[in-house]
Design a protein around this motif. Structure first.
Motif, PDB file in Angstrom:
ATOM      1  N   ILE B  31      34.806  37.161  41.627  1.00 15.73           N
ATOM      2  CA  ILE B  31      35.096  38.450  42.249  1.00 15.73           C
ATOM      3  C   ILE B  31      36.601  38.596  42.448  1.00 15.73           C
ATOM      4  O   ILE B  31      37.271  37.674  42.924  1.00 15.73           O
ATOM      5  CB  ILE B  31      34.403  38.548  43.629  1.00 15.73           C
ATOM      6  N   ALA B  32      37.100  39.753  42.070  1.00 20.02           N
ATOM      7  CA  ALA B  32      38.528  40.006  42.297  1.00 20.02           C
ATOM      8  C   ALA B  32      38.695  41.366  42.929  1.00 20.02           C
ATOM      9  O   ALA B  32      37.949  42.307  42.634  1.00 20.02           O
ATOM     10  CB  ALA B  32      39.283  39.973  40.968  1.00 20.02           C
ATOM     11  N   ARG B  33      39.646  41.452  43.835  1.00 20.85           N
ATOM     12  CA  ARG B  33      40.018  42.764  44.345  1.00 20.85           C
ATOM     13  C   ARG B  33      41.249  43.200  43.548  1.00 20.85           C
ATOM     14  O   ARG B  33      42.248  42.490  43.480  1.00 20.85           O
ATOM     15  CB  ARG B  33      40.332  42.725  45.834  1.00 20.85           C
ATOM     16  N   ALA B  82      32.221  39.493  38.028  1.00 24.13           N
ATOM     17  CA  ALA B  82      31.784  39.058  36.701  1.00 24.13           C
ATOM     18  C   ALA B  82      30.818  37.902  36.857  1.00 24.13           C
ATOM     19  O   ALA B  82      31.058  36.992  37.654  1.00 24.13           O
ATOM     20  CB  ALA B  82      32.994  38.617  35.876  1.00 24.13           C
ATOM     21  N   ALA B  83      29.724  37.994  36.140  1.00 21.27           N
ATOM     22  CA  ALA B  83      28.785  36.872  36.154  1.00 21.27           C
ATOM     23  C   ALA B  83      29.426  35.709  35.396  1.00 21.27           C
ATOM     24  O   ALA B  83      30.364  35.901  34.629  1.00 21.27           O
ATOM     25  CB  ALA B  83      27.473  37.292  35.493  1.00 21.27           C
ATOM     26  N   GLY B  84      28.910  34.528  35.636  1.00 17.36           N
ATOM     27  CA  GLY B  84      29.532  33.314  35.098  1.00 17.36           C
ATOM     28  C   GLY B  84      29.759  33.349  33.606  1.00 17.36           C
ATOM     29  O   GLY B  84      30.671  32.705  33.091  1.00 17.36           O
ATOM     30  N   ALA B  85      28.920  34.137  32.895  1.00 21.03           N
ATOM     31  CA  ALA B  85      29.023  34.160  31.446  1.00 21.03           C
ATOM     32  C   ALA B  85      30.386  34.642  30.966  1.00 21.03           C
ATOM     33  O   ALA B  85      30.834  34.316  29.876  1.00 21.03           O
ATOM     34  CB  ALA B  85      27.925  35.066  30.876  1.00 21.03           C
ATOM     35  N   VAL B  86      31.024  35.462  31.802  1.00 19.39           N
ATOM     36  CA  VAL B  86      32.354  35.961  31.419  1.00 19.39           C
ATOM     37  C   VAL B  86      33.361  34.848  31.696  1.00 19.39           C
ATOM     38  O   VAL B  86      33.843  34.689  32.809  1.00 19.39           O
ATOM     39  CB  VAL B  86      32.704  37.233  32.215  1.00 19.39           C
ATOM     40  N   ALA B  92      42.130  36.424  32.491  1.00 22.38           N
ATOM     41  CA  ALA B  92      42.147  37.584  31.603  1.00 22.38           C
ATOM     42  C   ALA B  92      42.497  38.840  32.387  1.00 22.38           C
ATOM     43  O   ALA B  92      43.240  39.706  31.917  1.00 22.38           O
ATOM     44  CB  ALA B  92      40.786  37.736  30.935  1.00 22.38           C
ATOM     45  N   LEU B  93      41.945  38.943  33.584  1.00 18.77           N
ATOM     46  CA  LEU B  93      42.205  40.123  34.414  1.00 18.77           C
ATOM     47  C   LEU B  93      43.685  40.155  34.814  1.00 18.77           C
ATOM     48  O   LEU B  93      44.334  41.202  34.765  1.00 18.77           O
ATOM     49  CB  LEU B  93      41.297  40.086  35.642  1.00 18.77           C
ATOM     50  N   HIS B  94      44.187  38.987  35.221  1.00 19.62           N
ATOM     51  CA  HIS B  94      45.615  38.898  35.563  1.00 19.62           C
ATOM     52  C   HIS B  94      46.466  39.359  34.385  1.00 19.62           C
ATOM     53  O   HIS B  94      47.374  40.177  34.532  1.00 19.62           O
ATOM     54  CB  HIS B  94      45.974  37.448  35.927  1.00 19.62           C
ATOM     55  N   ALA B  95      46.129  38.826  33.236  1.00 13.69           N
ATOM     56  CA  ALA B  95      46.942  39.122  32.046  1.00 13.69           C
ATOM     57  C   ALA B  95      46.877  40.596  31.692  1.00 13.69           C
ATOM     58  O   ALA B  95      47.892  41.223  31.384  1.00 13.69           O
ATOM     59  CB  ALA B  95      46.444  38.269  30.876  1.00 13.69           C
ATOM     60  N   ALA B  96      45.679  41.151  31.794  1.00 15.34           N
ATOM     61  CA  ALA B  96      45.512  42.544  31.375  1.00 15.34           C
ATOM     62  C   ALA B  96      46.197  43.519  32.313  1.00 15.34           C
ATOM     63  O   ALA B  96      46.538  44.630  31.925  1.00 15.34           O
ATOM     64  CB  ALA B  96      44.019  42.867  31.269  1.00 15.34           C
ATOM     65  N   THR B  97      46.370  43.133  33.579  1.00 12.40           N
ATOM     66  CA  THR B  97      46.841  44.106  34.568  1.00 12.40           C
ATOM     67  C   THR B  97      48.245  43.823  35.066  1.00 12.40           C
ATOM     68  O   THR B  97      48.723  44.494  35.979  1.00 12.40           O
ATOM     69  CB  THR B  97      45.887  44.125  35.786  1.00 12.40           C
ATOM     70  N   THR B  98      48.899  42.852  34.489  1.00 10.73           N
ATOM     71  CA  THR B  98      50.247  42.502  34.930  1.00 10.73           C
ATOM     72  C   THR B  98      51.137  43.741  34.987  1.00 10.73           C
ATOM     73  O   THR B  98      51.153  44.528  34.050  1.00 10.73           O
ATOM     74  CB  THR B  98      50.873  41.469  33.974  1.00 10.73           C
ATOM     75  N   GLY B  99      51.800  43.892  36.112  1.00 10.24           N
ATOM     76  CA  GLY B  99      52.744  44.994  36.242  1.00 10.24           C
ATOM     77  C   GLY B  99      52.127  46.291  36.708  1.00 10.24           C
ATOM     78  O   GLY B  99      52.831  47.179  37.170  1.00 10.24           O
ATOM     79  N   CYS B 100      50.822  46.407  36.617  1.00  7.79           N
ATOM     80  CA  CYS B 100      50.253  47.668  37.099  1.00  7.79           C
ATOM     81  C   CYS B 100      49.193  47.472  38.171  1.00  7.79           C
ATOM     82  O   CYS B 100      48.674  48.455  38.699  1.00  7.79           O
ATOM     83  CB  CYS B 100      49.740  48.534  35.959  1.00  7.79           C
ATOM     84  N   ALA B 101      48.883  46.241  38.526  1.00  3.38           N
ATOM     85  CA  ALA B 101      47.931  46.036  39.629  1.00  3.38           C
ATOM     86  C   ALA B 101      48.112  44.644  40.218  1.00  3.38           C
ATOM     87  O   ALA B 101      48.644  43.744  39.574  1.00  3.38           O
ATOM     88  CB  ALA B 101      46.504  46.212  39.148  1.00  3.38           C
ATOM     89  N   THR B 102      47.660  44.515  41.441  1.00  3.68           N
ATOM     90  CA  THR B 102      47.595  43.215  42.081  1.00  3.68           C
ATOM     91  C   THR B 102      46.163  42.719  41.992  1.00  3.68           C
ATOM     92  O   THR B 102      45.228  43.470  42.274  1.00  3.68           O
ATOM     93  CB  THR B 102      48.017  43.331  43.559  1.00  3.68           C
ATOM     94  N   VAL B 103      46.005  41.497  41.579  1.00  6.77           N
ATOM     95  CA  VAL B 103      44.677  40.895  41.474  1.00  6.77           C
ATOM     96  C   VAL B 103      44.589  39.772  42.494  1.00  6.77           C
ATOM     97  O   VAL B 103      45.447  38.892  42.522  1.00  6.77           O
ATOM     98  CB  VAL B 103      44.453  40.321  40.055  1.00  6.77           C
ATOM     99  N   VAL B 104      43.581  39.817  43.337  1.00 11.08           N
ATOM    100  CA  VAL B 104      43.405  38.746  44.307  1.00 11.08           C
ATOM    101  C   VAL B 104      41.995  38.189  44.148  1.00 11.08           C
ATOM    102  O   VAL B 104      41.017  38.944  44.156  1.00 11.08           O
ATOM    103  CB  VAL B 104      43.618  39.253  45.756  1.00 11.08           C
ATOM    104  N   ASP B 105      41.923  36.898  43.986  1.00 15.99           N
ATOM    105  CA  ASP B 105      40.628  36.238  43.807  1.00 15.99           C
ATOM    106  C   ASP B 105      39.882  36.210  45.141  1.00 15.99           C
ATOM    107  O   ASP B 105      40.366  35.655  46.121  1.00 15.99           O
ATOM    108  CB  ASP B 105      40.869  34.804  43.303  1.00 15.99           C
ATOM    109  N   LEU B 106      38.714  36.818  45.158  1.00 16.53           N
ATOM    110  CA  LEU B 106      37.887  36.812  46.373  1.00 16.53           C
ATOM    111  C   LEU B 106      36.487  36.286  46.059  1.00 16.53           C
ATOM    112  O   LEU B 106      35.512  36.662  46.689  1.00 16.53           O
ATOM    113  CB  LEU B 106      37.798  38.231  46.958  1.00 16.53           C
ATOM    114  N   SER B 107      36.434  35.401  45.055  1.00 17.69           N
ATOM    115  CA  SER B 107      35.120  34.928  44.588  1.00 17.69           C
ATOM    116  C   SER B 107      34.294  34.296  45.692  1.00 17.69           C
ATOM    117  O   SER B 107      33.064  34.332  45.652  1.00 17.69           O
ATOM    118  CB  SER B 107      35.310  33.907  43.457  1.00 17.69           C
TER     119      SER B 107
END
Lengths: 989, 200
Positions: B31-33, B82-86, B92-107
């Motif tokens: 889970i990511a916010r 994302a279910a474990g299969a991903v 990937a999320l960090h990489a895809a959103t660099t510079g336009c969003a903050t990603v924080v792991d809340l798994s």
């Protein structure tokens, strides 16, 4: 057994007999009876004693407006005082007792009060207990307290459950009489979501008490059929036994559903009552009307009953309240009672009609029934002991007659039941046409119909109900179709008669509170000219029935006494709840352990398994200490834990501390504007103590700020202020500086975090995570932080210490908490590792002079806390301006000091006040207080932190710590607040 | 020892009913916010769609694409799960959103319970001050509220093959025990069957 039960159908199940007891005597009734109808059937006339004069009282009404028949229902922990016998549904084994009588209902010593009535007038308390002043506490108040109150609470915990339910609907119909049923049907058939509530267990309202017909069939049958149709509609919820008691903002209504009050005990998994919060797009107020009594001499004698109640008992329950019944009326309505009684074969002694001109149709009906009619007459007095035996009638010609009878039906006219129309601030409006108040401006979503707006005929109720149902459903976006019904003609003419001027005997206005016509006259003489003042001075309408049968009569008396029209007097505004609501129902499940949620840290079960004793810290449950087998003294346990940290290594769960992730291009600027100390110079990979002020300059919270990346910070907050700090930051971000690029995320729940502290902390960590991170002083000095991967898991390490030893805080995602702790314990065996709790943490922070909740208490400034040097003078920040107010910078403010009893054997208590030697222990000599105190195992004596005026200049001075609450006084020495390792060498080791 | 979320084994409570409210804990989600950076909404949506094939909802809604779901929980903020299969979802999320969003792991931040059954709405009505009626709270609708003094995020998932409504509640992990207790109490009247937890 049941001398007053008549033949015929009614709405009772004669095939189902129910046994019950009243005052420990057993009776039989039928399913469908109320306690009142069953008692009346059994010939019981006296059911209670009045509040003040202890006069014998009978049943007056047949609904929730009952002022007299208040009983204690059930026994033991379920005993419920002041329950209206008229609303209690009979169930097998029901037990009820009369109240306010001693030694018995039939012979009540308290009746002596009736003889003292000349003394016990309105305002008696205010006039009598004025002097001598010294008697108040010793005599008057205890005596009044003994006399006060009605009925006895069980005194035991309520064994039943209650719950709250939320409901949403398009149309809420309040009242299941003809108007309400019509409204619900028209709206419900259109597919609208309808909730229909009625306080009775049998829907139909007056239809069950009258002999009306609708479309040619008996009205009670029509009601049953209509309810069946409503129940069959998928979007309609029919709720009998449900009282809508209040209207609130946001189209919300409060209702109580009595789920199991008609059962001996609630079924498994069912509550006794449900508190419904109903949000309705539209509401239809179809609450009906209230029949009024008439104030006349002796009108409280058992056997005097409202005329509509007589019809209800007769037609619905097949019970007659007497064998020879008189009618006292001032309108067509009372005549219905005479006709119904006659049709049931009960002798009607006389119709005393206050009007001189009577419709010919009524006179013809009476003649056919052979009933004597006395037009233009009034009842001036009654005779009898514990039951009515005769009435005294003054006829139109002025002659006095005595008429023998055993019950009297009184029809004083009807008042619309407007209560819910005023809950949101609306005022009722006087209607001359119906001599009553009708709803004034209604809440936007509400429509009022039927008798609730003075539409007293059945045809009018059905028509207005159907129209309102149509309108409400249309408003909600449905396409309803109007329905119409055929009813017979009926007379609703009336000329209001509020009171009889000639009084022979005591004439009661409010039966429940024993307010008489004389009391109203006295109030008028003493200058109470408005309805609200009359209510409060005489307590008229302040009982559990809120004077529903009496209010307007009292106001009419006052109006007459003060030469005004009733409509000019103004009335009182009804407030929620409409009928009494049990506190338990409002509390719902939020009691006992479910009073509030409890938050567990990720290692709660681990701590439980280690025998931890927990403490509630706000919603959190934290391990307070971990006793070892054989340890019975908590202080010894805590001292051992402190000792372990000071000499070896300890592990403490600090997951409860708030953790806020701050990122964004402007994160640094954002934090600079918020924190009182400088953060811009904080390097990546470093941690700094941070101080937040409220806008008013007072300290909000302290914590740490860790810089994880160029524009990435992690803030820690105290456990108590975690939510408050998040709100503070969010407000700043969204309202103050929305132009800043900042993203805030609370990550408290994601991380399990542990303080690992003590001289062997590094050694322990080396053995657990040493392969993942270099823990040397060079790589990770005091106030450094790092993020790394440990055994495939993300972990964060902060070199910070709250206890004054070499310390770290290690964080892992919550699911790995257990594995981490186990690893720490296994690897720490040789190092003497001990888990420690919040108590040891508290001891060590006091030894180290760190401030916490007792010091950051919402009244202290940074200067007070000894943190003034942290506050930047080179930048602006939130709270700075107001922190510079003269009051907050005064030189004599109490500031943080350390305190130590001069005699090392003496205790110190937080809360004690600090005063100079040789002055009186009085507020004007108060110079501060002890905020935190503990026994310090390290120093071997009690120590404390506190606030003392000009404290920094007074180190070495002796003051007294006075604790008048516990009767203690200790002479203490004022010291620097840091008792332990003042140079901070240990944290850097 | 069970994980902090609550029971993993099947557990029945309340009324013994042939048609109880069914509940199942969801474990192991990543889970990511995701919080958008200043004026980057369009770019963020484009990148997330490009990389994960999911449209970030601009309303309180939850959408899913395969094993990935996105829930709009505030203006410019989403909970992605994302279910474990991903595999490698977070990087990937960090990489895809660099510079336009903050990603924080809340798994590990949430206790997640999925609830379904013919009486599930009646049961939840005792907790949530929300109108969950078919006409008002459709599949994909999402709301955040306070129930029994706890912050709750709730959304409606696709009905079961039998046509029974399904809801999912998210509360902070520390509230798991209290939330489970509240769910048990609210469903007691209808019976509650906690099925074995589902690992994503």
């Amino acid at each position: 057994m049941n001398p007053n039960r008549l033949d015929g159908e009614g709405a009772i199940r004669r095939d189902r007999t129910v046994t019950f007891a009243f005052d420990r005597k057993h009776y039989r009734g039928y399913e469908g009876d109320t306690l009142a109808s069953a008692l009346l059937a059994a010939g019981v006339t006296v059911v209670g004693r009045s509040f003040k004069y202890h006069r014998p009282r009978g049943i007056l009404s047949a609904g929730s407006d009952e002022p007299n028949a208040l009983v204690e229902l059930r026994d033991g922990a379920r005993r419920e005082p002041n329950t209206r016998a008229t609303t209690i549904e009979l169930f097998e084994g029901l037990e009820a007792c009369s109240q306010n009588a001693w030694p018995s209902l039939q012979f009540d010593v308290g009746a002596i009060n009736s003889r003292l009535s000349r003394l016990l007038v309105a305002g008696f308390y205010y006039k009598t207990f004025m002097w001598p002043a010294a008697w108040w506490e010793k005599l008057y108040e205890p005596a009044i307290r003994r006399a006060a109150g009605l009925g006895r609470a069980s005194g035991a915990a309520d064994p039943d459950e209650y719950e709250t339910v939320h409901a949403f609907c398009d149309v809420l119909v309040i009242g299941g009489g003809p108007a309400g049923l019509a409204a619900a049907l028209v709206a419900g058939r259109s597919g609208a979501r309808v909730v229909l509530c009625d306080e009775d267990f049998l829907l139909g309202g007056r239809l069950n008490g009258e002999r009306h017909t609708i479309d040619g069939e008996p009205a009670s049958d029509w009601a049953r059929r209509t309810v069946a149709e409503l129940r069959s509609l998928p979007e309609v919820r029919v709720m009998p036994r449900t009282t809508v008691f209040g209207a609130y903002d946001g189209n919300t209504f409060g209702a109580i559903e009595r789920v199991a009050d008609h059962l001996p005990v609630a079924p498994a998994h069912q509550p006794r009552q449900r508190y419904w919060k109903i949000v309705a797009r539209c509401a239809v107020l179809a609450a009906g009307a209230q029949e009024r009594s008439i104030v006349f001499g002796g009108n409280d004698r058992p056997g005097v009953m409202l005329a509509s109640a007589v019809r209800t008992y007769l037609n619905r329950f097949r019970v007659t309240p007497g064998r020879r019944i008189g009618i006292f009326t001032s309108g067509d309505d009372g005549w219905k009672t005479a006709v119904d009684l006659s049709a049931a074969g009960v002798e009607v002694a006389v119709i005393v009609e206050a009007r001189r001109s009577i419709p010919a149709m009524l006179l013809e009906q009476a003649r056919r029934c052979g009933i004597e009619v006395m037009p233009g007459a009034q009842i001036v007095g009654t005779r009898g002991g514990k039951r009515l035996e005769a009435v005294e009638v003054r006829d139109a010609g002025g002659r006095l007659h005595r008429v023998q009878l055993d019950a009297l039906a009184v029809a004083g006219g009807w008042s619309p039941q407007t209560a819910l129309s005023t809950h949101l601030g609306g005022r009722t409006r006087w209607s001359e046409a119906i001599s009553g108040y009708v709803p004034g401006e209604l809440p936007r979503s509400m429509r009022a119909v039927g008798a609730a707006v003075g539409e007293f005929s059945l045809s009018g109720a059905l028509r207005s109900g159907a129209e309102a149902g149509l309108d409400a459903a249309q408003t909600a976006g449905f396409a309803p179709v109007l329905a119409t019904w055929r009813t017979e003609e009926e007379g609703t003419g009336a000329a209001a008669l509020w009171f009889v001027s000639e009084l022979r005997g005591k004439a009661f206005v409010d039966l429940q509170h024993d307010v008489t016509a004389e009391d109203v006259a006295l109030a008028a003489r003493e200058g109470f000219r408005c309805a609200e003042h009359l209510k409060r001075y005489t307590t008229l309408g302040m009982g559990t029935d809120q004077g529903r049968t009496a209010q307007l009569n009292g106001q009419a008396l006052l109006a007459a006494l003060t030469q005004r029209e009733l409509g000019q007097l103004g009335t009182i505004a009804s407030r929620p709840p409409f009928t009494p609501v049990a506190i338990g129902a409002l509390a719902g499940r939020a009691r006992g352990t479910e009073f509030r949620p409890c938050r567990h840290t990720p290692s709660h079960q681990w701590a439980e398994a280690r025998g931890a004793i927990f403490v509630d810290a706000g919603q959190w449950r934290r391990a307070r200490w971990f006793p070892l087998p054989g340890e019975t003294d908590w202080q010894r346990t805590v001292s051992r834990e402190v000792q372990a940290v000071r000499t070896a290594v300890g592990v403490c769960d600090v997951s409860t501390l708030g953790k806020i992730d701050v990122q964004g291009e402007d994160a640094t600027e954002f934090l600079e504007r918020l924190y009182a100390n400088t953060l811009a110079t904080l390097a990546v990979g470093r941690v700094r103590y941070g101080l937040l002020l409220r806008e008013d300059g007072i300290v909000l919270d302290d914590g740490t700020v860790a810089r994880l990346g160029e524009s990435h910070y992690l803030l820690s907050t105290s456990t108590a202020h975690a939510a408050g700090v998040m709100a503070h930051l969010t407000h700043a971000q969204q309202v103050r500086w929305p132009q800043l690029d900042v993203q805030l995320t609370s990550v408290t729940e994601h991380w399990a975090q542990y303080a690992i502290a003590g001289p062997r902390a590094r050694a322990l960590l080396e053995s657990v995570i040493g392969e993942s991170i270099d823990l040397s002083n060079a790589n990770l000095p005091h106030l450094a932080c790092a993020q790394f991967s440990w055994a495939g898991r993300t972990a964060r390490l902060f070199r910070i210490s709250f206890c004054g030893e070499l310390g770290y805080e290690l964080a892992v995602p919550a699911r790995h908490a257990h594995a981490l702790l186990e690893a720490l314990m296994v690897h720490g065996v040789a190092l003497g590792v001990m888990p420690y709790g919040t108590e040891a943490l508290g001891v060590m922070r006091i030894e180290k002079g760190h401030v916490a909740g007792p010091e950051i208490n919402g009244t202290t400034t940074a200067g007070d806390l000894g943190l003034g040097r942290l506050v930047s003078t080179r930048k602006d920040f939130l709270g700075r301006s107001l922190a510079e107010r003269p009051g907050l910078t005064a030189s004599d403010r109490p500031v943080l000091v350390g305190l130590k009893p001069v005699d090392p054997r003496e205790r110190l208590a937080s809360g004690a006040h600090l005063v100079r030697p040789a002055v009186a222990v009085a507020a004007q000599n108060d110079e501060g207080f002890v905020s935190s105190a503990t026994f310090s195992p390290t120093l071997g004596q009690w120590i404390g932190l506190g606030f003392l005026s000009c404290g920094r200049e007074r180190h070495g001075e002796r003051v007294r710590a006075c604790d008048p609450l516990r009767g203690r006084e200790t002479t203490v020495e004022v010291l620097d607040p840091v008792f332990y390792d003042a140079d901070g060498l240990r944290v850097r080791s | 020892m069970s994980p902090p979320g609550g029971p993993v084994a099947a557990e029945a409570g309340g009324l013994a009913s042939p048609d109880p409210v069914r509940a199942q804990e969801r474990l192991g989600l990543q889970i990511a916010r995701l919080t958008v950076r200043r004026e980057q909404t369009i770019e963020l949506c484009r990148r997330v769609h490009g990389r994960f094939g999911i449209e970030l909802p601009q309303q309180p809604r939850r959408v899913s694409a395969g094993a990935l779901a996105a829930a709009g929980v505030a203006p410019g903020a989403w909970l992605l799960s994302a279910a474990g299969a991903v595999s490698e979802f977070m990087p990937a999320l960090h990489a895809a959103t660099t510079g336009c969003a903050t990603v924080v792991d809340l798994s590990d931040a949430y206790a997640i319970v999925r609830l379904w059954g013919s009486r599930v709405r009646e049961s939840l009505a005792k907790l949530l001050p929300l109108d969950l009626h078919e006409r008002c709270f459709a599949v994909g609708h999402l709301a955040q509220t306070v129930a029994a003094h706890m912050s709750v995020t709730v959304w409606r998932l696709e009905d079961t093959p039998q046509g029974l409504p399904v809801f999912e509640t998210w509360v902070g992990l520390s509230y798991a025990a209290s939330w489970h207790q509240a769910l048990r109490a609210s469903a007691a009247e209808f019976g509650l069957l906690f099925e074995p937890a589902a690992e994503a």
